[in-house]
Design a protein around this motif. Structure first.
Motif, PDB file in Angstrom:
ATOM      1  N   HIS A 183       0.800  -1.256   0.077  1.00  0.00           N
ATOM      2  CA  HIS A 183      -0.050   0.111  -0.002  1.00  0.00           C
ATOM      3  C   HIS A 183       0.839   1.154  -0.179  1.00  0.00           C
ATOM      4  O   HIS A 183       0.285   2.401  -0.102  1.00  0.00           O
ATOM      5  N   TYR A 233       1.634  -5.790  -9.448  1.00  0.00           N
ATOM      6  CA  TYR A 233       0.654  -4.828  -8.416  1.00  0.00           C
ATOM      7  C   TYR A 233       0.649  -3.634  -8.826  1.00  0.00           C
ATOM      8  O   TYR A 233       1.279  -2.685  -9.058  1.00  0.00           O
ATOM      9  N   GLN A 272      -2.505  -0.098  -7.446  1.00  0.00           N
ATOM     10  CA  GLN A 272      -3.799   0.301  -6.613  1.00  0.00           C
ATOM     11  C   GLN A 272      -4.269   1.580  -7.475  1.00  0.00           C
ATOM     12  O   GLN A 272      -3.478   2.324  -7.949  1.00  0.00           O
ATOM     13  N   GLN A 317      -6.429  -2.526  -4.239  1.00  0.00           N
ATOM     14  CA  GLN A 317      -5.048  -2.872  -4.455  1.00  0.00           C
ATOM     15  C   GLN A 317      -5.369  -4.370  -5.046  1.00  0.00           C
ATOM     16  O   GLN A 317      -6.095  -5.339  -4.207  1.00  0.00           O
TER      17      GLN A 317
END
Length: 634
Positions: A64, A91, A93, A112
């Motif tokens: 995050h 990854y 978000q 996410q």
């Protein structure tokens, strides 16, 4: 498990999966194609027991804190006939308010997710390049129910990668030894030796893409390692399975045969004579099971039980080792006289290698002892076998593997501070951010101390990389000082080390690599397996360190510089010098201001005094009385 076998036939990519973070359930698989569980749907959250850590690997800890990241990870095989499963995850978000279709379980301000590929081939950089584009397009849809693009990705990857050869241009994409040397400099050779000794090495840095990049780049320095040497690098059991399976605990006694002896045992025999006695020690360790292998001197390795800690090659008769070793040494000695003397006693003229084609080392064949696909020199070395793990990224849920009795060692990467704080579980902690290699055991530090020849080799690499930094075409794609050139130098280093180990009366040759290091290395699993087999191509390799030679003043300067930069005492002295210099600069500024003010005051005082003297100039100095001089001064 049959569907997995059919998927394996179709192409190198096994699955495409999407992992998301649920506000109540945590990390979980939201989509998989083909389904991870044969009897479940594409949207099932169920996982095979062996892959229970997949969500935590694909969606890394602390993700995050970053808008995007990339993860390389390894999963254990699902069946005995499978090999290591290589995972690449991208990854990202996105803000929840930007979504066109907001599902009911989206309760946070950001969403996410990771898109990951599970593959049978270690094409990390190539898979990452393709996956990043698809992940970007998937997020740009702003509707995560649109999964058609993921199915197309699966078909495209299997179509484009089917039948592709594992050559350097694809395997090493995104791995830059130049950047590694610019950051770690001489310490790269220490990392190289650490892995040769099969120690517990932990890499630490954030974000994950820097972590896995540094770790895999170090492994790329070992010839053939990424292409063929990692197939057994992820044979471990999840924590619950280990505690429930009592048979696995019973196999620990077999694993003890593969754990390297303690450093304190090694250091007692670190003289040059100790190098010669290392091989009989290795043979004595393997003599326990020799009685069972009288009828079968060479037993082909079995992969049907990857969790087993028993070594198949331990069934070798010790006489085979002695016979092969004597033949290798005899052949090497005969050819030594026929080979031209390629070494120059002057350290300023090092031995270098010329560029070779991707298949320059010849075709690979299945190793009878190691079970790996080897070239004619017996490389890659069987380091990541029999419980020695390679985990480019470790999730916090895998922390138990650091102290698992069935794991004899590891090269692992972590971003969680808990891994770094528990240093007693690792032999070395590599801080990628600070380019530091922290080793607590003083005996291990002594074993890994670089010799003068090693320092010449490392300095040669550093100079070529730094001096050619602005001249190399397209940043590292040139030959000398480029990525492939650096890998070629480490191939030469390893070839020379192996060739030197085969020679008779090789104490002088091996002394350039460090007698304590060679003694420790000869007891490792990878050396014993390599030495137990015959490699005729090694006869063409000239033994001896590539940078052997007489000592010079330059070596003294190099040793002093290295000691100051790497030893604890040298670091303290260096820090003290830096602190002192800063203090002197600051003090100088203050003193300068004070002196400047004093000079100004003195100048005005002198001007006033001379003015006073000028006013009473009619009075001759020699006729002034003491009272007159006092009056003049006042």
């Amino acid at each position: 498990m049959e569907p997995h076998g059919r998927d394996e036939v179709k192409g190198p990519v096994l699955h495409i999966a999407v992992v998301g973070f649920h506000h109540k359930k945590g990390c979980q698989v939201e989509f998989s194609y083909p389904p991870l569980m044969p009897d479940e749907g594409h949207d099932s959250n169920l996982l095979p027991e062996e892959w229970k850590y997949l969500p935590f690997l694909a969606l890394p800890d602390g993700a995050h804190n970053y808008q995007e990241d990339t993860v390389y990870f390894h999963l254990p095989p699902l069946s005995g006939d499978m090999k290591c499963v290589y995972g690449v995850s991208c990854y990202r978000q996105i803000e929840a308010k930007a979504l066109k279709v907001r599902q009911a379980d989206v309760t946070r301000e950001t969403v996410q997710k990771s898109v990951c590929v599970l593959s049978r081939v270690p094409l990390y950089g190539l898979l990452q390049a393709k996956l990043q584009l698809i992940t970007h397009a998937y997020f740009e849809e702003k509707d995560f129910s649109q999964i058609s693009i993921l199915k197309e990705l699966y078909d495209h990857m299997n179509g484009s990668l089917r039948g592709s050869a594992l050559d350097g241009s694809q395997v090493y994409l995104g791995l830059s030894p130049r950047d590694l040397i610019l950051q770690f400099r001489h310490k790269v050779l220490i990392l190289f030796k650490l892995i040769l000794l099969e120690k517990k090495v932990l890499f630490y840095v954030s974000p994950v893409n820097r972590l896995v990049g540094a770790l895999m780049t170090v492994l790329s320095l070992f010839p053939g390692m990424i292409e063929h040497g990692l197939v057994d690098s992820s044979h471990y059991r999840p924590k619950s399975s280990v505690s429930e399976d009592l048979s696995l605990v019973e196999s620990v006694s077999g694993a003890e045969e593969f754990v390297s002896v303690s450093v304190t045992d090694i250091i007692a025999n670190t003289t040059l004579e100790g190098v010669e006695t290392a091989q009989p020690a290795a043979e004595s360790l393997s003599s326990g099971n020799s009685a069972e292998g009288d009828n079968h001197l060479l037993k082909p390795p079995s992969r049907t039980s990857p969790d087993s800690s028993e070594s198949d090659w331990e069934t070798l008769d010790p006489s085979v080792l002695e016979e092969n070793g004597s033949k290798e040494a005899a052949e090497g000695k005969e050819t030594e006289s026929e080979l031209p003397d390629a070494f120059d006693s002057k350290p300023g003229t090092p031995i270098t290698v010329q560029p070779q084609a991707a298949g320059g080392q010849g075709a690979v064949v299945q190793g009878l002892v190691s079970g790996l696909e080897e070239d004619q020199y017996g490389l890659p070395l069987p380091i990541f076998t029999k419980g020695y793990l390679c985990l480019p990224y470790m999730a916090l849920q895998q922390h138990h593997l650091l102290s698992d009795v069935t794991v004899r060692g590891f090269v692992a990467g972590a971003t969680n501070i808990l891994f770094r704080q528990q240093r007693h579980l690792s032999d070395a902690v590599v801080d990628v951010e600070e380019a530091g290699v922290h080793i607590q055991d003083p005996e291990l530090r002594k074993i890994l101390s670089l010799t003068t020849a090693d320092l010449r080799f490392a300095d040669y690499l550093v100079k070529h990389v730094t001096e050619n930094r602005d001249d190399v075409f397209l940043d590292g794609t040139g030959w000398e000082g480029g990525d492939e050139w650096i890998r070629a130098q480490f191939t030469l280093y390893l070839h020379s080390l192996l060739s030197s180990a085969l020679q008779q009366d090789n104490e002088r040759l091996l002394a350039d690599y460090g007698a304590p290091f060679v003694t420790a290395w000869k007891i490792t699993h990878n050396y014993r397996v390599w030495y137990s087999n015959k490699h005729p191509a090694m006869a063409a390799i000239t033994p001896g360190h590539p940078f052997q030679g007489q000592y010079s003043v330059a070596d003294v300067k190099l040793r002093l510089s290295h000691s100051v930069q790497n030893s604890e005492r040298g670091k303290k002295i260096g820090n003290a010098m830096i602190t002192t210099s800063r203090s002197m600069v600051q003090t100088g500024k203050v003193v300068g201001q004070s002196v400047g003010g004093a000079l100004t005051s003195a100048k005005s005082a002198m001007s006033s005094w001379f003015s006073t003297l000028f006013k009473v100039g009619t009075i001759k100095p020699e006729r002034q009385t003491g009272r007159d001089r006092k009056a003049a001064l006042h």
